[in-house]
Design a protein around this motif. Structure first.
Motif, PDB file in Angstrom:
ATOM      1  N   GLU A 253      31.336  40.070  28.078  1.00  0.00           N
ATOM      2  CA  GLU A 253      30.858  41.366  28.231  1.00  0.00           C
ATOM      3  C   GLU A 253      30.952  42.236  26.713  1.00  0.00           C
ATOM      4  OE1 GLU A 253      32.315  43.552  31.393  1.00  0.00           O
ATOM      5  OE2 GLU A 253      30.902  45.241  31.089  1.00  0.00           O
ATOM      6  N   GLY A 270      30.319  43.141  39.288  1.00  0.00           N
ATOM      7  CA  GLY A 270      29.871  42.275  40.477  1.00  0.00           C
ATOM      8  C   GLY A 270      30.078  40.779  39.930  1.00  0.00           C
ATOM      9  N   THR A 271      30.645  39.907  40.839  1.00  0.00           N
ATOM     10  CA  THR A 271      31.136  38.609  40.560  1.00  0.00           C
ATOM     11  C   THR A 271      31.252  37.682  41.705  1.00  0.00           C
ATOM     12  OG1 THR A 271      32.972  39.665  38.842  1.00  0.00           O
ATOM     13  CG2 THR A 271      33.247  37.682  39.719  1.00  0.00           C
ATOM     14  N   GLU A 297      28.139  48.521  42.988  1.00  0.00           N
ATOM     15  CA  GLU A 297      28.975  48.572  42.023  1.00  0.00           C
ATOM     16  C   GLU A 297      28.481  48.358  40.590  1.00  0.00           C
ATOM     17  OE1 GLU A 297      32.182  45.343  42.869  1.00  0.00           O
ATOM     18  OE2 GLU A 297      32.823  45.643  40.777  1.00  0.00           O
ATOM     19  N   HIS A 332      28.120  36.463  37.182  1.00  0.00           N
ATOM     20  CA  HIS A 332      28.097  38.085  37.208  1.00  0.00           C
ATOM     21  C   HIS A 332      26.811  38.491  37.214  1.00  0.00           C
ATOM     22  CE1 HIS A 332      32.257  38.424  36.211  1.00  0.00           C
ATOM     23  NE2 HIS A 332      32.376  37.725  34.992  1.00  0.00           N
ATOM     24  N   ALA A 364      33.184  48.965  34.405  1.00  0.00           N
ATOM     25  CA  ALA A 364      33.519  47.716  34.481  1.00  0.00           C
ATOM     26  C   ALA A 364      34.827  47.219  34.304  1.00  0.00           C
ATOM     27  CB  ALA A 364      32.597  46.721  33.377  1.00  0.00           C
ATOM     28  N   TYR A 388      44.453  44.773  26.499  1.00  0.00           N
ATOM     29  CA  TYR A 388      43.401  44.153  27.725  1.00  0.00           C
ATOM     30  C   TYR A 388      42.381  45.289  28.259  1.00  0.00           C
ATOM     31  CZ  TYR A 388      41.846  43.390  32.385  1.00  0.00           C
ATOM     32  OH  TYR A 388      41.219  43.302  33.596  1.00  0.00           O
ATOM     33  N   ARG A 408      39.285  38.102  30.239  1.00  0.00           N
ATOM     34  CA  ARG A 408      39.474  36.801  30.073  1.00  0.00           C
ATOM     35  C   ARG A 408      40.068  36.575  28.969  1.00  0.00           C
ATOM     36  NH1 ARG A 408      34.661  37.201  33.299  1.00  0.00           N
ATOM     37  NH2 ARG A 408      34.939  39.105  34.233  1.00  0.00           N
ATOM     38  N   ALA A 422      43.801  40.080  34.365  1.00  0.00           N
ATOM     39  CA  ALA A 422      42.630  40.055  35.111  1.00  0.00           C
ATOM     40  C   ALA A 422      42.496  41.134  36.150  1.00  0.00           C
ATOM     41  CB  ALA A 422      42.504  38.648  35.998  1.00  0.00           C
ATOM     42  N   GLY A 423      41.251  41.683  36.365  1.00  0.00           N
ATOM     43  CA  GLY A 423      41.133  42.862  37.080  1.00  0.00           C
ATOM     44  C   GLY A 423      39.999  42.489  38.041  1.00  0.00           C
ATOM     45  N   ALA A 424      39.664  43.430  38.811  1.00  0.00           N
ATOM     46  CA  ALA A 424      38.431  43.448  39.810  1.00  0.00           C
ATOM     47  C   ALA A 424      38.110  44.699  40.142  1.00  0.00           C
ATOM     48  CB  ALA A 424      38.767  42.869  41.141  1.00  0.00           C
ATOM     49  N   GLY A 425      36.592  44.964  40.303  1.00  0.00           N
ATOM     50  CA  GLY A 425      36.229  46.370  40.634  1.00  0.00           C
ATOM     51  C   GLY A 425      36.414  46.627  42.001  1.00  0.00           C
ATOM     52  N   GLU A 438      39.453  36.984  43.258  1.00  0.00           N
ATOM     53  CA  GLU A 438      38.635  37.049  42.153  1.00  0.00           C
ATOM     54  C   GLU A 438      39.071  36.984  40.937  1.00  0.00           C
ATOM     55  OE1 GLU A 438      35.232  39.602  42.911  1.00  0.00           O
ATOM     56  OE2 GLU A 438      35.429  40.536  40.761  1.00  0.00           O
ATOM     57  N   LYS A 442      39.111  35.009  37.248  1.00  0.00           N
ATOM     58  CA  LYS A 442      39.182  35.433  36.154  1.00  0.00           C
ATOM     59  C   LYS A 442      40.267  35.007  35.153  1.00  0.00           C
ATOM     60  CE  LYS A 442      36.251  39.303  37.482  1.00  0.00           C
ATOM     61  NZ  LYS A 442      36.411  40.554  38.201  1.00  0.00           N
TER      62      LYS A 442
END
Ligand SMILES: C=C(O[C@H]1C=CC=C(C(=O)O)[C@@H]1O)C(=O)O
Length: 460
Positions: A253, A270-271, A297, A332, A364, A388, A408, A422-425, A438, A442
């Motif tokens: 990104e 979106g993953t 998202e 993605h 994001a 991060y 990442r 690592a994270g997620a929406g 998820e 990542k």
């Protein structure tokens, strides 16, 4: 014309020299004999095992060797403080740039903390040498300190010899442990459940929040970051591979790129988790990402980018439809945006730090609406994200720069220890276990680049 600041008396007067090295004679010191770097792996073996920085995509990019100086900032004004210090350094520097490409002349590598209240410094590292490669041309920049007035007269060969690169084979570290960090996988699922239920409540003002977790990998002896970078670069050629102040990773990104007045950005949200082979799973990914959760998202991420980039750009164009960005571990939803950088009333250009500040944190890595999501992150996430999810990249002295979002990735904490993130929406209908999986997907690029022996759980 970059925005200029008068240097203060304490600003070092750097002497900077850039020249092409792709036509050097065969008797030049290694690795410059015979059109280097022949491959990124060949080049990595020439680098010292530590004390370097990089921002490389495919076979183009910048590698900094040694450290001339570090600029630091903290708090709410960290972007502004770094921009001011950088402008002063640029204004004081004596530059002989025979290359005149983006990323030649004075270059700094920068990594900026995600949150204003982080206990971690935001930095700009100015290397002693910078090797650049773009469109097949290779150049070298030497940055001399003000303690050394003889440098401007030095010959290119003398400056190259000062690099003293000695090839050392890439090493593989033996990993001895992989342990949960401040937010364990179980705790992550709990906070996802709490956040999702908050998003579902009728009085909630937030619509999306990104939550993250961390894990700590320990090796028996020093981690060879060259090995890690080489693997990331080979396995994820469409990503930007970076190493700045011990923050190492490969981000898909691009927060912002400012190049010769043009601004671009690649936003992801979106993953789909790849189970086996991304090529064979494109249709399944398209169906999954076409669902309501991921498309809504993604639309939040686009809206936040357009509204924050709008004030610093003209003629902003955002892709009307997202495309699929296929990586080895995930697919993605991605959208690209392009525009022209606005100019100030005095004709000077807005700096890449200001552009990054305007758009950070995007939906994001933060959420929607931005300020409320940031409050919720500090309420739910029991950790300091450090750098991060913050901007990471480079700037030059002409107002150009690129900042990715540090995803990442991991932060080296000791020579043999790295903390991965690592994270997620999270949306109102997020399922905690699926979001935790998820994050595992990542983590996968860094785990495998480090040689962690671990089979991901690929079930959806
Ligand atoms: C927060 C991360 O990913 C972000 C970027 C792309 C897709 C994301 C998602 O689908 O949740 C995240 O917003 C991370 O990699 O740690």
């Amino acid at each position: 014309m970059p925005h200029t600041s008068a240097p203060s008396a304490s600003t070092p007067r750097l002497t900077v020299r850039s020249w092409f090295v792709d036509g050097l004679t065969p008797d030049a010191p290694p690795p410059f004999a015979g059109n280097i770097p022949t491959s990124s792996l060949d080049f990595l073996t020439q680098l010292p095992t530590s004390g370097f920085a990089c921002w490389v995509r495919g076979r183009s990019g910048l590698v900094g060797i040694g450290r001339r100086l570090r600029l630091r900032a903290r708090g709410e004004d960290r972007f502004h403080d770094l921009a001011r210090q950088w402008d002063e350094l640029v204004a004081a520097a004596e530059v002989d740039d025979r290359v005149a490409l983006m990323g030649s002349g004075l270059v700094g590598f920068s990594a900026i903390a995600f949150a204003a209240d982080s206990g971690v410094d935001s930095v700009i590292d100015v290397p002693e040498y910078i090797l650049g490669r773009r469109d097949g041309r290779v150049w070298l920049t030497h940055v001399g300190g003000d303690e050394d007035p003889t440098q401007p007269a030095a010959q290119s060969d003398e400056l190259i010899a000062g690099l003293q690169l000695t090839p050392t084979p890439l090493r593989d570290q033996r990993i001895v442990s992989r342990a949960p960090g401040h937010v364990s996988p179980e705790r992550f699922e709990e906070i996802v459940a709490l956040a999702a239920s908050r998003l579902r409540s009728p009085e909630a003002g937030e619509r999306k929040i990104v939550l993250a977790r961390d894990e700590v990998i320990t090796a028996e002896d020093d981690i060879d970051v060259r090995t890690v970078l080489g693997r990331l670069n080979a396995e994820f050629p469409s990503t930007w591979t970076f190493l700045v102040a011990g923050l190492v990773g490969a981000t898909p990104e691009l927060l912002i790129g400012v190049e010769d007045g043009a601004v671009h950005s690649r936003v992801l949200a979106g993953t789909y988790r790849v189970q086996d082979d991304p090529e064979k799973e494109v249709a399944r990914a398209r169906a999954h990402l076409g669902g309501r959760k991921d498309s809504v998202e993604h639309s939040y991420a686009i809206d936040s980018l357009a509204s924050t980039l709008g004030p610093v750009t003209e003629e902003l164009h955002v892709d009307p439809e997202p495309h699929l960005l296929q990586l080895a571990n995930v697919i993605h939803l991605a959208s690209d945006a392009h525009g022209r950088l606005s100019t100030r009333a005095d004709g000077s250009r807005i700096s890449p730090f200001e552009v990054a500040h305007a758009v950070h944190p995007t939906a994001a890595v933060g959420g929607t609406p931005r300020a409320r999501a940031m409050d919720l992150i500090s309420q739910f996430e029991e950790m300091d994200r450090g750098r991060y999810a913050g901007p990471v990249g480079w700037v030059d002295g002409y107002g150009n720069g690129q900042f990715g979002i540090a995803l990442r990735c991991g932060q080296l904490e000791e020579r043999n220890r790295i903390r991965l993130f690592a994270g997620a929406g999270i949306m109102p209908d997020s399922e905690p276990e699926s979001e935790r999986r998820e994050t595992d997907a990542k983590f996968a690029p860094m785990r495998s680049a480090l040689g962690v022996d671990w089979s991901p759980d690929t079930s959806h």
